[in-house]
Design a protein around this motif. Structure first.
Motif, PDB file in Angstrom:
ATOM      1  N   LYS A 199       0.837  -1.205   0.000  1.00  0.00           N
ATOM      2  CA  LYS A 199       0.000   0.000   0.000  1.00  0.00           C
ATOM      3  C   LYS A 199       0.873   1.257   0.000  1.00  0.00           C
ATOM      4  O   LYS A 199       0.626   2.200  -0.760  1.00  0.00           O
ATOM      5  N   ILE A 207       1.270   4.246  -3.047  1.00  0.00           N
ATOM      6  CA  ILE A 207       1.132   5.699  -2.849  1.00  0.00           C
ATOM      7  C   ILE A 207       2.373   6.413  -3.364  1.00  0.00           C
ATOM      8  O   ILE A 207       2.278   7.437  -4.044  1.00  0.00           O
ATOM      9  N   ASN A 214      -4.852  12.421  -0.886  1.00  0.00           N
ATOM     10  CA  ASN A 214      -5.970  11.736  -0.238  1.00  0.00           C
ATOM     11  C   ASN A 214      -5.565  11.184   1.123  1.00  0.00           C
ATOM     12  O   ASN A 214      -6.311  11.296   2.093  1.00  0.00           O
ATOM     13  N   ASP A 268       2.453   6.626  -7.253  1.00  0.00           N
ATOM     14  CA  ASP A 268       1.441   7.459  -7.904  1.00  0.00           C
ATOM     15  C   ASP A 268       2.067   8.800  -8.286  1.00  0.00           C
ATOM     16  O   ASP A 268       2.247   9.683  -7.451  1.00  0.00           O
ATOM     17  N   GLU A 314      -2.085  12.276  -6.317  1.00  0.00           N
ATOM     18  CA  GLU A 314      -3.455  12.213  -5.811  1.00  0.00           C
ATOM     19  C   GLU A 314      -3.581  11.279  -4.605  1.00  0.00           C
ATOM     20  O   GLU A 314      -4.292  11.582  -3.646  1.00  0.00           O
ATOM     21  N   SER A 315      -2.872  10.168  -4.624  1.00  0.00           N
ATOM     22  CA  SER A 315      -2.941   9.218  -3.507  1.00  0.00           C
ATOM     23  C   SER A 315      -2.382   9.836  -2.229  1.00  0.00           C
ATOM     24  O   SER A 315      -2.934   9.647  -1.143  1.00  0.00           O
TER      25      SER A 315
END
Length: 175
Positions: free
Chosen positions: A89, A93, A104, A96, A100-101
């Motif tokens: 995970k 991130i 967020n 990316d 954007e990740s």
């Protein structure tokens, strides 16, 4: 004439860890959270407003003396674990390229600073902010200003924490 107590705003207030201490120091505290937290007989000790912190505008806090925040830490804590899925995970991130990740991931952390900026602008003075979170947030939001064990603080921490002095052993002293 009775002096008015300073007001503190507690964002993502949960059960009120910040609020307990602030009330003890003489503040009136208003807490904001998306839900009412109850744990046995424990409930939020100050005035509680059930509202998503993302929907707040800081101008309503122009009379505050202090803003504190403890955004949820579960994602930061999870990605700090040595598990394969947690590492995947975090890698996703980082991979990316749109960013954007990361935006967020940090949205709840960053809303605290937006609210502070809006409050300070509306007040015409600087309103200090302290954000508490976990060590696992550091790779994503930057270095913390202070920590005590696993509790890390960002923002205007020097206003809250006492200076630390390092002890030096004098030559010839056998302690």
């Amino acid at each position: 004439m009775k002096m008015q107590k300073p007001m503190a705003i507690d964002l993502f207030c949960g059960l009120g860890g910040w609020t307990d201490g602030l009330i003890a120091e003489g503040y009136d505290v208003i807490g904001f959270d998306i839900e009412r937290h109850e744990y046995g007989d424990h409930r939020y000790p100050g005035q509680l407003v059930i509202q998503d912190v993302l929907t707040l505008h800081g101008s309503q806090f122009k009379d505050a003396a202090l803003i504190v925040a403890s955004p949820p830490c579960q994602e930061y804590s999870y990605m700090a674990m040595p598990w394969k899925l947690a590492k995947a995970k975090a890698a996703a991130i980082r991979a990316d390229t749109s960013g954007e990740s990361l935006v967020n991931l940090n949205r709840l952390f960053n809303v605290s600073f937006r609210i502070q900026a809006e409050a300070s602008l509306a007040a015409g003075r600087y309103i200090p902010l302290i954000v508490e979170n976990v060590r696992g947030a550091i790779p994503w939001v930057g270095r913390s200003r202070w920590n005590f064990g696993s509790f890390h603080l960002w923002g205007d921490v020097p206003a809250l924490m006492p200076p630390v002095f390092r002890a030096v052993k004098a030559p010839g002293m056998n302690w």
